[in-house]
Motif scaffolding. Structure first.
Motif, mmCIF file in Angstrom:
data_model
loop_
_atom_site.group_PDB
_atom_site.id
_atom_site.type_symbol
_atom_site.label_atom_id
_atom_site.label_comp_id
_atom_site.label_asym_id
_atom_site.label_seq_id
_atom_site.Cartn_x
_atom_site.Cartn_y
_atom_site.Cartn_z
ATOM 1 N N ALA A 108 0.041 38.851 -24.669
ATOM 2 C CA ALA A 108 0.924 38.740 -25.833
ATOM 3 C C ALA A 108 0.135 38.867 -27.135
ATOM 4 C CB ALA A 108 1.683 37.418 -25.797
ATOM 5 N N GLU A 109 -1.043 38.275 -27.155
ATOM 6 C CA GLU A 109 -1.881 38.319 -28.360
ATOM 7 C C GLU A 109 -2.358 39.733 -28.657
ATOM 8 O OE1 GLU A 109 -6.326 36.743 -29.601
ATOM 9 O OE2 GLU A 109 -5.115 35.471 -28.294
ATOM 10 N N LEU A 110 -2.690 40.499 -27.623
ATOM 11 C CA LEU A 110 -3.266 41.834 -27.798
ATOM 12 C C LEU A 110 -2.229 42.901 -28.141
ATOM 13 C CD1 LEU A 110 -5.769 41.882 -24.772
ATOM 14 C CD2 LEU A 110 -6.339 41.642 -27.210
ATOM 15 N N ALA A 111 -0.950 42.611 -27.900
ATOM 16 C CA ALA A 111 0.087 43.639 -28.027
ATOM 17 C C ALA A 111 0.869 43.512 -29.325
ATOM 18 C CB ALA A 111 1.038 43.541 -26.837
ATOM 19 N N ASP A 112 1.384 44.657 -29.780
ATOM 20 C CA ASP A 112 2.267 44.708 -30.946
ATOM 21 C C ASP A 112 3.739 44.795 -30.546
ATOM 22 O OD1 ASP A 112 0.059 44.792 -32.771
ATOM 23 O OD2 ASP A 112 -0.203 46.908 -32.260
ATOM 24 N N GLY A 113 3.995 44.913 -29.262
ATOM 25 C CA GLY A 113 5.350 44.981 -28.741
ATOM 26 C C GLY A 113 5.301 44.908 -27.230
ATOM 27 N N PHE A 114 6.474 44.871 -26.598
ATOM 28 C CA PHE A 114 6.559 44.641 -25.159
ATOM 29 C C PHE A 114 7.617 45.543 -24.541
ATOM 30 C CE2 PHE A 114 5.526 40.847 -27.507
ATOM 31 C CZ PHE A 114 4.345 40.419 -26.911
ATOM 32 N N ILE A 115 7.315 46.051 -23.345
ATOM 33 C CA ILE A 115 8.277 46.833 -22.571
ATOM 34 C C ILE A 115 8.250 46.335 -21.139
ATOM 35 C CG2 ILE A 115 8.782 49.088 -21.551
ATOM 36 C CD1 ILE A 115 7.814 50.385 -24.132
ATOM 37 N N ALA A 116 9.424 46.088 -20.586
ATOM 38 C CA ALA A 116 9.541 45.793 -19.164
ATOM 39 C C ALA A 116 10.067 47.029 -18.453
ATOM 40 C CB ALA A 116 10.470 44.608 -18.917
ATOM 41 N N MET A 117 9.307 47.479 -17.470
ATOM 42 C CA MET A 117 9.752 48.543 -16.575
ATOM 43 C C MET A 117 10.314 47.903 -15.317
ATOM 44 S SD MET A 117 6.901 51.521 -16.851
ATOM 45 C CE MET A 117 7.755 52.227 -15.447
ATOM 46 N N PRO A 118 10.812 48.692 -14.362
ATOM 47 C CA PRO A 118 11.233 48.098 -13.095
ATOM 48 C C PRO A 118 10.129 47.260 -12.463
ATOM 49 C CG PRO A 118 12.049 50.332 -13.246
ATOM 50 C CD PRO A 118 11.154 50.127 -14.435
ATOM 51 N N GLY A 119 10.526 46.169 -11.856
ATOM 52 C CA GLY A 119 9.574 45.272 -11.218
ATOM 53 C C GLY A 119 10.307 44.149 -10.521
ATOM 54 N N GLY A 120 9.558 43.157 -10.075
ATOM 55 C CA GLY A 120 10.133 42.045 -9.335
ATOM 56 C C GLY A 120 10.088 40.747 -10.116
ATOM 57 N N ILE A 121 9.962 39.646 -9.392
ATOM 58 C CA ILE A 121 10.040 38.314 -9.991
ATOM 59 C C ILE A 121 9.016 38.123 -11.108
ATOM 60 C CG2 ILE A 121 9.845 35.842 -9.544
ATOM 61 C CD1 ILE A 121 12.341 37.132 -8.352
ATOM 62 N N GLY A 122 7.787 38.579 -10.888
ATOM 63 C CA GLY A 122 6.756 38.427 -11.912
ATOM 64 C C GLY A 122 7.092 39.161 -13.188
ATOM 65 N N THR A 123 7.640 40.366 -13.054
ATOM 66 C CA THR A 123 8.050 41.147 -14.222
ATOM 67 C C THR A 123 9.160 40.433 -14.985
ATOM 68 O OG1 THR A 123 7.454 43.209 -13.114
ATOM 69 C CG2 THR A 123 8.970 43.380 -14.974
ATOM 70 N N PHE A 124 10.146 39.913 -14.241
ATOM 71 C CA PHE A 124 11.248 39.208 -14.897
ATOM 72 C C PHE A 124 10.745 37.970 -15.620
ATOM 73 C CE2 PHE A 124 13.738 40.648 -10.919
ATOM 74 C CZ PHE A 124 13.769 41.954 -11.375
ATOM 75 N N GLU A 125 9.834 37.246 -14.967
ATOM 76 C CA GLU A 125 9.298 36.008 -15.561
ATOM 77 C C GLU A 125 8.566 36.316 -16.863
ATOM 78 O OE1 GLU A 125 6.272 32.943 -16.323
ATOM 79 O OE2 GLU A 125 5.848 34.939 -15.542
ATOM 80 N N GLU A 126 7.755 37.371 -16.851
ATOM 81 C CA GLU A 126 7.014 37.749 -18.061
ATOM 82 C C GLU A 126 7.974 38.169 -19.170
ATOM 83 O OE1 GLU A 126 2.830 39.455 -16.237
ATOM 84 O OE2 GLU A 126 4.639 40.649 -15.979
ATOM 85 N N LEU A 127 8.970 38.978 -18.800
ATOM 86 C CA LEU A 127 9.954 39.438 -19.781
ATOM 87 C C LEU A 127 10.682 38.267 -20.422
ATOM 88 C CD1 LEU A 127 11.875 41.479 -21.175
ATOM 89 C CD2 LEU A 127 13.244 41.437 -19.055
ATOM 90 N N PHE A 128 11.187 37.352 -19.608
ATOM 91 C CA PHE A 128 11.992 36.268 -20.161
ATOM 92 C C PHE A 128 11.143 35.244 -20.912
ATOM 93 C CE2 PHE A 128 15.408 37.912 -17.512
ATOM 94 C CZ PHE A 128 16.444 37.837 -18.426
ATOM 95 N N GLU A 129 9.881 35.097 -20.533
ATOM 96 C CA GLU A 129 9.037 34.200 -21.311
ATOM 97 C C GLU A 129 8.809 34.754 -22.711
ATOM 98 O OE1 GLU A 129 5.484 31.346 -20.334
ATOM 99 O OE2 GLU A 129 4.756 33.412 -20.283
ATOM 100 N N ILE A 130 8.500 36.040 -22.803
ATOM 101 C CA ILE A 130 8.231 36.609 -24.130
ATOM 102 C C ILE A 130 9.517 36.689 -24.947
ATOM 103 C CG2 ILE A 130 8.495 39.124 -23.785
ATOM 104 C CD1 ILE A 130 5.475 37.349 -25.396
ATOM 105 N N PHE A 131 10.652 36.869 -24.268
ATOM 106 C CA PHE A 131 11.946 36.866 -24.952
ATOM 107 C C PHE A 131 12.275 35.461 -25.443
ATOM 108 C CE2 PHE A 131 16.683 38.268 -24.510
ATOM 109 C CZ PHE A 131 16.714 38.579 -25.855
ATOM 110 N N THR A 132 11.952 34.448 -24.664
ATOM 111 C CA THR A 132 12.141 33.052 -25.085
ATOM 112 C C THR A 132 11.285 32.740 -26.297
ATOM 113 O OG1 THR A 132 12.634 32.357 -22.825
ATOM 114 C CG2 THR A 132 11.970 30.633 -24.366
ATOM 115 N N TRP A 133 10.040 33.193 -26.288
ATOM 116 C CA TRP A 133 9.162 32.959 -27.443
ATOM 117 C C TRP A 133 9.750 33.599 -28.695
ATOM 118 C CZ3 TRP A 133 3.483 34.021 -25.388
ATOM 119 C CH2 TRP A 133 3.182 33.077 -24.403
ATOM 120 N N PHE A 134 10.353 34.796 -28.527
ATOM 121 C CA PHE A 134 11.022 35.424 -29.664
ATOM 122 C C PHE A 134 12.199 34.574 -30.129
ATOM 123 C CE2 PHE A 134 14.651 37.821 -31.154
ATOM 124 C CZ PHE A 134 14.122 38.441 -32.259
ATOM 125 N N GLN A 135 13.017 34.130 -29.184
ATOM 126 C CA GLN A 135 14.206 33.349 -29.513
ATOM 127 C C GLN A 135 13.853 32.075 -30.265
ATOM 128 O OE1 GLN A 135 16.300 31.431 -26.273
ATOM 129 N NE2 GLN A 135 18.275 32.017 -27.126
#
Length: 197
Positions: free
Chosen positions: A95-122
């Protein structure tokens, strides 16, 4: 925008469109001078996007926990590979190294990462853009469910709208680059937020 963190599967999935989407995203990122930050793996869609970025002359930075490196799933040919203690450090550094985030198809780990960064935004911890590369309609169900959470009063419409989704890599990157965040009232002051995340 200098770098994007891409969350994606450690497998390739059953639909060849997912691999095609990973390669297309890599090509568009290199064309736009955007570096890759990702989980550091050499397998699945993770390996596909990293290999394509590198093949095209772009920069690929990986962040991987020592335990996964020990299992020899780490990509040793990256521009830079950070080996960290655990998954919490991994996600924080990505998160620190990136200027933005993209989730591609994936499984539980991908969803967890996506929703954590979305929660931080919220919660107002960051204002970096977040996108879904909706390859072959992979995220159609999630997009519909997110609208359901808005309809049921659990997510504000302006917050849900900040999760940008497109089926096309170029369109998605263009929207992320022109992203203007909504104003979110911070639940915590910055010092408290740093202790939480």
């Amino acid at each position: 925008m200098k770098s994007i963190c891409v969350y994606c599967g450690s497998s390739k999935g059953k639909n060849p469109a997912y691999v095609e989407a990973a390669r297309a995203l890599a090509g568009q990122m290199v064309n736009k001078g955007i570096g890759l930050v990702y989980g550091g793996g050499r397998v699945g869609l993770m390996g596909e996007i990293a290999n394509e970025i590198l093949r095209l002359g772009g920069e690929a930075v990986g962040v991987i926990p020592q335990a996964l490196m020990d299992k020899e799933v780490g990509h040793r040919g990256l521009t830079k590979l950070h080996v960290v203690k655990n998954m919490h450090e991994r996600k924080a550094l990505m998160a620190e190294l990136a200027d933005g985030f993209i989730a591609m198809p994936g499984g539980i780990g991908t969803f967890e990462e996506l929703f954590e960064i979305f929660t931080w935004f919220q919660l107002g911890f960051h204002t970096k853009p977040i996108g879904l590369l909706n390859a072959a309609g992979f995220y159609d169900g999630l997009i519909a469910f997110l609208q359901h959470t808005v309809n049921q009063g659990f997510v504000q419409a302006n917050q849900a709208s900040m999760l940008i989704h497109e089926p096309d890599a170029e369109l998605l990157l263009d929207r992320l680059q022109t992203h203007r965040p909504v104003r979110i009232e911070k639940v915590f002051d910055e010092a408290t937020a740093k202790n939480i995340v």
